[in-house]
Design a protein around this motif. Structure first.
Motif, PDB file in Angstrom:
ATOM      1  N   SER A  29     -12.059  13.317  -1.793  1.00 24.37           N
ATOM      2  CA  SER A  29     -12.214  14.361  -2.803  1.00 24.37           C
ATOM      3  C   SER A  29     -11.279  15.543  -2.559  1.00 24.37           C
ATOM      4  CB  SER A  29     -13.666  14.850  -2.836  1.00 24.37           C
ATOM      5  OG  SER A  29     -14.054  15.348  -1.566  1.00 24.37           O
ATOM      6  N   ASP A  30     -10.653  15.600  -1.386  1.00 27.81           N
ATOM      7  CA  ASP A  30      -9.715  16.680  -1.071  1.00 27.81           C
ATOM      8  C   ASP A  30      -8.257  16.238  -1.207  1.00 27.81           C
ATOM      9  OD1 ASP A  30     -11.670  18.576  -0.576  1.00 27.81           O
ATOM     10  OD2 ASP A  30     -11.819  18.078   1.556  1.00 27.81           O
ATOM     11  N   ILE A  31      -8.040  15.016  -1.667  1.00 25.51           N
ATOM     12  CA  ILE A  31      -6.680  14.480  -1.833  1.00 25.51           C
ATOM     13  C   ILE A  31      -6.424  14.253  -3.315  1.00 25.51           C
ATOM     14  CG2 ILE A  31      -5.068  12.639  -1.176  1.00 25.51           C
ATOM     15  CD1 ILE A  31      -6.951  11.975   1.163  1.00 25.51           C
ATOM     16  N   SER A  32      -5.185  14.464  -3.719  1.00 28.71           N
ATOM     17  CA  SER A  32      -4.802  14.199  -5.105  1.00 28.71           C
ATOM     18  C   SER A  32      -3.473  13.461  -5.122  1.00 28.71           C
ATOM     19  CB  SER A  32      -4.678  15.518  -5.875  1.00 28.71           C
ATOM     20  OG  SER A  32      -4.550  15.278  -7.257  1.00 28.71           O
ATOM     21  N   ILE A  33      -3.310  12.597  -6.106  1.00 30.48           N
ATOM     22  CA  ILE A  33      -2.053  11.873  -6.283  1.00 30.48           C
ATOM     23  C   ILE A  33      -1.680  11.896  -7.757  1.00 30.48           C
ATOM     24  CG2 ILE A  33      -3.213   9.628  -6.472  1.00 30.48           C
ATOM     25  CD1 ILE A  33      -0.756   8.408  -4.988  1.00 30.48           C
ATOM     26  N   VAL A  34      -0.412  12.165  -8.029  1.00 35.09           N
ATOM     27  CA  VAL A  34       0.118  12.149  -9.395  1.00 35.09           C
ATOM     28  C   VAL A  34       1.415  11.357  -9.342  1.00 35.09           C
ATOM     29  CG1 VAL A  34       0.965  13.510 -11.344  1.00 35.09           C
ATOM     30  CG2 VAL A  34      -0.888  14.415  -9.912  1.00 35.09           C
ATOM     31  N   SER A  35       1.475  10.238 -10.045  1.00 35.67           N
ATOM     32  CA  SER A  35       2.631   9.351  -9.982  1.00 35.67           C
ATOM     33  C   SER A  35       3.132   9.020 -11.378  1.00 35.67           C
ATOM     34  CB  SER A  35       2.252   8.052  -9.261  1.00 35.67           C
ATOM     35  OG  SER A  35       3.350   7.178  -9.181  1.00 35.67           O
ATOM     36  N   HIS A  36       4.441   9.113 -11.568  1.00 30.34           N
ATOM     37  CA  HIS A  36       5.012   8.745 -12.863  1.00 30.34           C
ATOM     38  C   HIS A  36       4.719   7.277 -13.126  1.00 30.34           C
ATOM     39  CE1 HIS A  36       7.606   8.448 -16.286  1.00 30.34           C
ATOM     40  NE2 HIS A  36       7.824   9.761 -16.230  1.00 30.34           N
ATOM     41  N   ASN A  37       4.376   6.979 -14.367  1.00 36.83           N
ATOM     42  CA  ASN A  37       3.996   5.609 -14.717  1.00 36.83           C
ATOM     43  C   ASN A  37       4.991   4.970 -15.672  1.00 36.83           C
ATOM     44  OD1 ASN A  37       2.058   3.513 -14.292  1.00 36.83           O
ATOM     45  ND2 ASN A  37       1.295   3.836 -16.366  1.00 36.83           N
ATOM     46  N   ALA A  38       6.278   5.255 -15.474  1.00 32.44           N
ATOM     47  CA  ALA A  38       7.315   4.731 -16.371  1.00 32.44           C
ATOM     48  C   ALA A  38       7.347   3.209 -16.386  1.00 32.44           C
ATOM     49  CB  ALA A  38       8.687   5.269 -15.955  1.00 32.44           C
ATOM     50  N   ASP A  39       6.999   2.603 -15.266  1.00 34.70           N
ATOM     51  CA  ASP A  39       7.054   1.137 -15.193  1.00 34.70           C
ATOM     52  C   ASP A  39       5.728   0.489 -15.575  1.00 34.70           C
ATOM     53  OD1 ASP A  39       5.642   2.008 -13.002  1.00 34.70           O
ATOM     54  OD2 ASP A  39       7.018   1.184 -11.510  1.00 34.70           O
ATOM     55  N   ASP A  40       4.784   1.294 -16.088  1.00 36.73           N
ATOM     56  CA  ASP A  40       3.471   0.782 -16.522  1.00 36.73           C
ATOM     57  C   ASP A  40       2.752   0.020 -15.421  1.00 36.73           C
ATOM     58  OD1 ASP A  40       3.650   1.828 -19.132  1.00 36.73           O
ATOM     59  OD2 ASP A  40       4.860   0.114 -19.769  1.00 36.73           O
ATOM     60  N   ARG A  41       2.925   0.480 -14.184  1.00 36.98           N
ATOM     61  CA  ARG A  41       2.269  -0.159 -13.044  1.00 36.98           C
ATOM     62  C   ARG A  41       0.756  -0.204 -13.225  1.00 36.98           C
ATOM     63  NH1 ARG A  41       4.214   2.845  -9.306  1.00 36.98           N
ATOM     64  NH2 ARG A  41       5.656   1.413  -8.347  1.00 36.98           N
ATOM     65  N   HIS A  42       0.206   0.824 -13.837  1.00 40.24           N
ATOM     66  CA  HIS A  42      -1.247   0.922 -13.957  1.00 40.24           C
ATOM     67  C   HIS A  42      -1.710   0.840 -15.402  1.00 40.24           C
ATOM     68  CE1 HIS A  42      -1.524   1.879  -9.713  1.00 40.24           C
ATOM     69  NE2 HIS A  42      -0.493   2.675  -9.892  1.00 40.24           N
ATOM     70  N   ALA A  43      -1.013   0.056 -16.196  1.00 44.82           N
ATOM     71  CA  ALA A  43      -1.339  -0.026 -17.622  1.00 44.82           C
ATOM     72  C   ALA A  43      -2.718  -0.610 -17.870  1.00 44.82           C
ATOM     73  CB  ALA A  43      -0.283  -0.862 -18.345  1.00 44.82           C
ATOM     74  N   ASP A  44      -3.256  -1.371 -16.932  1.00 46.20           N
ATOM     75  CA  ASP A  44      -4.550  -2.014 -17.144  1.00 46.20           C
ATOM     76  C   ASP A  44      -5.724  -1.069 -16.947  1.00 46.20           C
ATOM     77  OD1 ASP A  44      -3.412  -5.114 -15.634  1.00 46.20           O
ATOM     78  OD2 ASP A  44      -3.294  -4.415 -17.706  1.00 46.20           O
ATOM     79  N   ILE A  77       1.394  14.409 -19.058  1.00 46.54           N
ATOM     80  CA  ILE A  77       1.738  15.777 -18.671  1.00 46.54           C
ATOM     81  C   ILE A  77       2.954  16.187 -19.492  1.00 46.54           C
ATOM     82  CG2 ILE A  77       2.596  17.256 -16.805  1.00 46.54           C
ATOM     83  CD1 ILE A  77       1.026  15.579 -14.836  1.00 46.54           C
ATOM     84  N   PRO A  78       2.891  17.336 -20.165  1.00 46.70           N
ATOM     85  CA  PRO A  78       4.039  17.784 -20.959  1.00 46.70           C
ATOM     86  C   PRO A  78       5.317  17.850 -20.130  1.00 46.70           C
ATOM     87  CG  PRO A  78       2.123  19.151 -21.413  1.00 46.70           C
ATOM     88  CD  PRO A  78       1.756  18.262 -20.246  1.00 46.70           C
ATOM     89  N   GLY A  79       6.394  17.286 -20.668  1.00 44.47           N
ATOM     90  CA  GLY A  79       7.674  17.281 -19.974  1.00 44.47           C
ATOM     91  C   GLY A  79       7.831  16.147 -18.993  1.00 44.47           C
ATOM     92  N   VAL A  80       6.719  15.533 -18.590  1.00 46.19           N
ATOM     93  CA  VAL A  80       6.744  14.434 -17.619  1.00 46.19           C
ATOM     94  C   VAL A  80       6.501  13.111 -18.318  1.00 46.19           C
ATOM     95  CG1 VAL A  80       5.642  13.433 -15.570  1.00 46.19           C
ATOM     96  CG2 VAL A  80       6.002  15.912 -15.703  1.00 46.19           C
ATOM     97  N   GLY A  81       5.482  13.081 -19.162  1.00 47.78           N
ATOM     98  CA  GLY A  81       5.099  11.845 -19.827  1.00 47.78           C
ATOM     99  C   GLY A  81       3.898  11.223 -19.145  1.00 47.78           C
ATOM    100  N   PRO A  82       3.728   9.894 -19.263  1.00 42.77           N
ATOM    101  CA  PRO A  82       2.548   9.253 -18.702  1.00 42.77           C
ATOM    102  C   PRO A  82       2.588   9.228 -17.180  1.00 42.77           C
ATOM    103  CG  PRO A  82       4.061   7.602 -19.559  1.00 42.77           C
ATOM    104  CD  PRO A  82       4.621   8.944 -19.942  1.00 42.77           C
ATOM    105  N   VAL A  83       1.470   9.626 -16.586  1.00 43.68           N
ATOM    106  CA  VAL A  83       1.325   9.557 -15.134  1.00 43.68           C
ATOM    107  C   VAL A  83       0.018   8.855 -14.816  1.00 43.68           C
ATOM    108  CG1 VAL A  83       2.661  11.670 -14.702  1.00 43.68           C
ATOM    109  CG2 VAL A  83       0.166  11.810 -14.932  1.00 43.68           C
ATOM    110  N   VAL A  84      -0.025   8.269 -13.653  1.00 38.85           N
ATOM    111  CA  VAL A  84      -1.281   7.758 -13.135  1.00 38.85           C
ATOM    112  C   VAL A  84      -1.687   8.735 -12.044  1.00 38.85           C
ATOM    113  CG1 VAL A  84      -0.133   6.182 -11.498  1.00 38.85           C
ATOM    114  CG2 VAL A  84      -2.488   5.749 -12.196  1.00 38.85           C
ATOM    115  N   ALA A  85      -2.946   9.155 -12.079  1.00 37.71           N
ATOM    116  CA  ALA A  85      -3.338  10.251 -11.209  1.00 37.71           C
ATOM    117  C   ALA A  85      -4.805  10.153 -10.832  1.00 37.71           C
ATOM    118  CB  ALA A  85      -3.067  11.582 -11.910  1.00 37.71           C
ATOM    119  N   ALA A  86      -5.145  10.826  -9.751  1.00 37.31           N
ATOM    120  CA  ALA A  86      -6.536  10.971  -9.329  1.00 37.31           C
ATOM    121  C   ALA A  86      -6.640  12.219  -8.475  1.00 37.31           C
ATOM    122  CB  ALA A  86      -7.003   9.745  -8.536  1.00 37.31           C
ATOM    123  N   GLY A  87      -7.807  12.819  -8.491  1.00 37.72           N
ATOM    124  CA  GLY A  87      -8.068  13.929  -7.589  1.00 37.72           C
ATOM    125  C   GLY A  87      -8.050  15.294  -8.242  1.00 37.72           C
TER     126      GLY A  87
END
Length: 202
Positions: A29-44, A77-87
């Motif tokens: 709960s104290d960790i966060s991750i934000v990753s660009h999803n241009a390759d649709d790695r997490h589309a599911d 995220i504006p300016g970034v596009g789709p991201v996969v994220a948690a936290g």
């Protein structure tokens, strides 16, 4: 509590860093991750959010026995596009973006980082790094654990923000601009190839 942050050029390094932080005793709960999803790695996982504020609830999905990475969700995220994220950082950014849309805070992801202790200069580099295909890991840690957490990020191939800022500036970049269009997939791939380490996987 201190905040440690690392930008990674590939998701595998970032996810390894998250796992190492959890193994070292940092709560999911104290960790966060934000990753660009241009390759649709997490589309599911879900549909990428069309609205900037969608995904604010993703911070609540974490903390189970599976760890942070089991709670990943998609948002935009504006300016970034789709991201996969948690936290917490992702939830804070989404809330800040929603506030900005309503005329409140500006620069959702920048504001979320600076409010957690990241310098504004570094926050702009980190946001631009995600815009160009990178992955951001941020953790709130007890003061006594901060040196170990920082060492974990460093040995996981994190990007040096000073060097990356200089590289971006050579291309005419000055700061992250959330009014710009997100990078298309082919430009993301070019950016990833520009900084790819030999043998590093995305």
């Amino acid at each position: 509590m201190k905040t440690v942050t690392g930008l990674f050029d590939n998701y595998s390094d970032a996810s390894a860093a998250v796992g190492a932080l959890e193994s070292a005793g940092v709560k999911s709960s104290d960790i966060s991750i934000v990753s660009h999803n241009a390759d649709d790695r997490h589309a599911d996982n879900s549909n990428a959010a069309e609205g900037a504020g969608t995904g604010a609830g993703i911070g609540a999905a974490i903390g189970g026995t599976g760890g942070l990475l089991t709670g990943l969700g998609l948002m935009a995220i504006p300016g970034v596009g789709p991201v996969v994220a948690a936290g917490w950082l992702a939830a804070t950014a989404a809330g800040a973006v929603a506030g900005a849309v309503a005329g409140g805070a500006t620069g959702g992801i920048i504001g979320a980082m600076t409010s957690s202790g990241v310098t504004e200069d570094d926050a702009h580099v980190y946001a631009e790094g995600v815009r160009r295909g990178g992955t951001l890991v941020t953790a709130k840690v007890e003061d006594t654990l901060a040196p170990q957490a920082d060492a974990i990020l460093k040995r996981s191939n994190l990007v040096d923000p000073t060097e990356r800022r200089a590289a971006y500036q050579e291309q005419g970049w000055t700061r992250f601009d959330d009014t710009l269009d997100p990078y298309p997939a082919e430009e993301i791939e070019q950016e990833r190839n520009r900084y790819r380490r030999t043998g590093a996987g995305l």
